[in-house]
Enzyme design. Structure first.
Site, PDB file in Angstrom:
ATOM      1  N   HIS A 160       5.827  -1.851 -10.558  1.00 59.79           N
ATOM      2  CA  HIS A 160       6.575  -2.670  -9.608  1.00 59.79           C
ATOM      3  C   HIS A 160       6.248  -4.140  -9.854  1.00 59.79           C
ATOM      4  O   HIS A 160       5.083  -4.541  -9.799  1.00 59.79           O
ATOM      5  CB  HIS A 160       6.239  -2.266  -8.171  1.00 59.79           C
ATOM      6  CG  HIS A 160       6.755  -0.903  -7.834  1.00 59.79           C
ATOM      7  ND1 HIS A 160       6.021   0.018  -7.118  1.00 59.79           N
ATOM      8  CD2 HIS A 160       7.937  -0.306  -8.150  1.00 59.79           C
ATOM      9  CE1 HIS A 160       6.747   1.119  -6.993  1.00 59.79           C
ATOM     10  NE2 HIS A 160       7.911   0.950  -7.604  1.00 59.79           N
TER      11      HIS A 160
ATOM     12  N   GLU B  86       3.914  -6.685  -7.665  1.00 59.20           N
ATOM     13  CA  GLU B  86       2.535  -6.317  -7.357  1.00 59.20           C
ATOM     14  C   GLU B  86       1.601  -6.893  -8.423  1.00 59.20           C
ATOM     15  O   GLU B  86       1.028  -6.198  -9.240  1.00 59.20           O
ATOM     16  CB  GLU B  86       2.438  -4.782  -7.250  1.00 59.20           C
ATOM     17  CG  GLU B  86       3.371  -4.237  -6.170  1.00 59.20           C
ATOM     18  CD  GLU B  86       3.642  -2.734  -6.244  1.00 59.20           C
ATOM     19  OE1 GLU B  86       3.010  -2.037  -7.060  1.00 59.20           O
ATOM     20  OE2 GLU B  86       4.502  -2.257  -5.470  1.00 59.20           O
TER      21      GLU B  86
ATOM     22  N   ARG C 228      11.093  -6.061  -7.311  1.00 60.81           N
ATOM     23  CA  ARG C 228      10.312  -4.834  -7.457  1.00 60.81           C
ATOM     24  C   ARG C 228      10.766  -3.978  -8.644  1.00 60.81           C
ATOM     25  O   ARG C 228       9.969  -3.384  -9.356  1.00 60.81           O
ATOM     26  CB  ARG C 228      10.468  -4.019  -6.156  1.00 60.81           C
ATOM     27  CG  ARG C 228       9.975  -2.586  -6.190  1.00 60.81           C
ATOM     28  CD  ARG C 228      10.264  -1.937  -4.846  1.00 60.81           C
ATOM     29  NE  ARG C 228      10.103  -0.499  -4.831  1.00 60.81           N
ATOM     30  CZ  ARG C 228       8.980   0.118  -4.468  1.00 60.81           C
ATOM     31  NH1 ARG C 228       7.928  -0.563  -4.108  1.00 60.81           N
ATOM     32  NH2 ARG C 228       8.914   1.434  -4.468  1.00 60.81           N
TER      33      ARG C 228
ATOM     34  N   HIS D  58      -0.910   0.023  -8.297  1.00 58.75           N
ATOM     35  CA  HIS D  58       0.091  -0.570  -7.410  1.00 58.75           C
ATOM     36  C   HIS D  58      -0.609  -1.417  -6.350  1.00 58.75           C
ATOM     37  O   HIS D  58      -1.833  -1.491  -6.294  1.00 58.75           O
ATOM     38  CB  HIS D  58       0.868   0.540  -6.695  1.00 58.75           C
ATOM     39  CG  HIS D  58       1.765   1.341  -7.583  1.00 58.75           C
ATOM     40  ND1 HIS D  58       3.099   1.132  -7.657  1.00 58.75           N
ATOM     41  CD2 HIS D  58       1.482   2.346  -8.455  1.00 58.75           C
ATOM     42  CE1 HIS D  58       3.632   1.983  -8.514  1.00 58.75           C
ATOM     43  NE2 HIS D  58       2.673   2.731  -9.034  1.00 58.75           N
TER      44      HIS D  58
ATOM     45  N   GLU E 204      -3.376   2.066  -4.721  1.00 54.63           N
ATOM     46  CA  GLU E 204      -2.727   0.978  -3.995  1.00 54.63           C
ATOM     47  C   GLU E 204      -3.838  -0.016  -3.706  1.00 54.63           C
ATOM     48  O   GLU E 204      -4.683   0.225  -2.841  1.00 54.63           O
ATOM     49  CB  GLU E 204      -2.107   1.483  -2.684  1.00 54.63           C
ATOM     50  CG  GLU E 204      -0.917   2.408  -2.864  1.00 54.63           C
ATOM     51  CD  GLU E 204       0.380   1.668  -3.196  1.00 54.63           C
ATOM     52  OE1 GLU E 204       0.395   0.428  -3.110  1.00 54.63           O
ATOM     53  OE2 GLU E 204       1.368   2.342  -3.525  1.00 54.63           O
TER      54      GLU E 204
HETATM   55 ZN   LIG Z   1       4.099  -0.188  -6.331  1.00 56.99          ZN
END
Ligand SMILES: [Zn+2]
Ligand SMILES: *[C@@H]1O[C@H](CO)[C@@H](O)[C@H](O)[C@H]1NC(C)=O
Ligand SMILES: *[C@@H]1O[C@H](CO)[C@@H](O)[C@H](O)[C@H]1NC(C)=O
Ligand SMILES: *[C@@H]1O[C@H](CO)[C@@H](O)[C@H](O)[C@H]1NC(C)=O
Length: 438
Positions: A197, A200, A255, A325, A399
């Site tokens: 993405h 990020e 994104r 991410h 994340e």
């Molecule tokens: Zn992501």
């Protein structure tokens, strides 16, 4: 090894001068991204009932907000904290609605343009110092990252081999670094990708950090030496190269990929919904204008197809798949697409448990961990589920920081602490691979 140093004081000192210089050179052009985020807000919404959640979904669709977390309006539900980026002309309407409906909310970022310009992310381009003084505590453009990879390939050929696995939609090479000592004919491997993405940015910064740490410490740190001796690491610092480039030049909060659609003006596919595993089911959108658009067919994106081909070809020796991410502070494993535990649950779970504990031991930062479906949300067509289905036994998605204070604009000041703690988690997972899980 001078290359791996970080001249913090020099960089800090040269920055104001550099900014001044730019202002003189381009009067009127000093606003980043043409000032397009002026007055935009990031608002946290906290629906306390299904009725409130329903009303929020409706107004979020009406106002065309940009969802930061979760990534799709369909996930907005009771008790789910939802961070949305609202354009200036919609924020008054949203705030009025929230007050009227008595829905709990909190303004996370008052003025997104200001936040962006205050060092929470991108600044005007600087005169970068030479590669021999590379600074790992700033975000780097795609070009800088690719030059850095090339430089390492030339100067550290004993430990690093750089190659391309294909081309992106816009024709950019998809570079991967193979890291590890060529000590034995057969070695297990770990795949790491960052930047699926585009917005990020902490992801690619971590991938670079990982490589730096490996080169700097493999002689002195027994754990790193073991990792480099017994494993190969395939590292893809920027998966979504086109999107990442676009997030530097046009839209900081982009994104998706940048592929065109034959019927709609909207561009791009969510590269983490485009994999052939329950493709385009729950948690993915069929609409090309949505941020979670699954694409016209599985592996429609050349970036996804290239990585999938590589993983298919090398699945025999790739034992772990790690994808980076932001943001949420979570360590996730399969399944994403359904509420169920994987057959290898106990080995994977214990690896995750140890990893988040190691991470927390550095600065006390807490990560939640568990199956992605029940820990974050249900999403189909993800790379992690696909890698698991393909036969890679340990697949994780990180994340990274934070939990919404800065969101995607995690300040450069936090690159070092974020990467330092994450290194411990990744080393823990790698060492877990080298032991036999009962
Ligand atoms: Zn992501
Ligand atoms: C806000 O402005 C954009 C373009 O400038 C427009 O497309 C959109 O409809 C406007 N939204 C509202 C709620 O007025
Ligand atoms: C990396 O270096 C090797 C030589 O050590 C070379 O054969 C290879 O083409 C280089 N990779 C790239 C992508 O330039
Ligand atoms: C479980 O993991 C082990 C390695 O830890 C692997 O050999 C085995 O194939 C995995 N089983 C399944 C069902 O994924």
């Amino acid at each position: 090894m001078k290359f791996l140093g970080k001249p913090r004081s020099q960089t800090a000192a040269s920055l104001p001068l550099c900014l001044l210089f730019l202002k003189i050179l381009q009067p009127g052009h000093s606003r980043l991204y043409s000032n397009r985020y002026a007055g935009d807000k990031v608002i946290r919404l906290i629906p306390n009932s299904e009725e409130e959640a329903y009303a929020l979904k409706k107004i979020c669709r009406q106002l065309k907000v940009d969802l930061w977390q979760p990534s799709s309006v369909s996930h907005v539900s009771e008790g789910i904290v939802t961070d949305v980026h609202v354009p200036q002309n919609g924020s008054r309407a949203l705030l009025a609605f929230l007050q009227e409906a008595n829905i709990l909310y909190k303004i996370l970022i008052e003025d997104l343009q200001k936040a962006l310009e205050q060092g929470s992310g991108l600044r005007p381009p600087r005169n970068r110092r030479s590669l021999s003084e590379y600074n790992y505590e700033v975000y780097h453009s795609l070009e800088e990252i690719q030059n850095w990879m090339q430089y390492l390939n030339n100067t550290h050929s004993g430990l690093i081999h750089m190659f391309s696995i294909g081309k992106s939609y816009e024709g950019r090479p998809l570079f991967v670094l193979k890291l590890g000592r060529r000590s034995r004919a057969y070695k297990n491997a770990v795949w790491i990708d960052c930047g699926i993405h585009a917005r990020e940015w902490i992801g690619p910064a971590f991938c670079q950090w990982f490589v730096k740490e490996a080169l700097l410490t493999y002689k002195s740190d027994p754990t790193m030496r073991k990792m480099m001796n017994h494993l190969y690491f395939y590292i893809m610092p920027v998966f979504n190269v086109d999107g990442y480039h676009f997030s530097w030049t046009n839209d900081r909060f982009w994104r998706k990929t940048r592929s065109r659609n034959s019927r709609f003006h909207c561009r791009g596919v969510d590269a983490n919904r485009n994999w052939k595993v329950k493709w385009c089911n729950e948690g993915a959108s069929m609409h090309p204008c949505d941020d979670t658009y699954c694409g016209p067919f599985p592996e429609s994106e050349p970036e996804v197809k290239a990585v999938a081909n590589f993983l298919r070809k090398h699945k025999k020796h790739i034992k772990a798949y790690l994808s980076f991410h932001a943001y949420a502070q979570m360590l996730l494993y399969p399944y994403s697409y359904k509420y169920a535990t994987i057959p290898n649950f106990s080995c994977v779970e214990s690896a995750a448990y140890k990893a988040v504990n190691a991470l927390r031991s550095v600065y006390g930062v807490r990560y939640r961990y568990g199956p992605a479906s029940s820990t974050l949300y249900v999403s189909s067509g993800s790379s992690m589920d696909w890698a698991y289905k393909t036969g890679i036994p340990y697949t994780f998605a990180f994340e990274l920081r934070d939990t919404g204070h800065f969101g995607f604009l995690l300040p450069e000041m936090l690159i070092q602490p974020t990467c330092t703690e994450t290194m411990l988690a990744v080393k823990n997972i790698a060492m877990h691979l080298l032991r036999k899980c009962p």
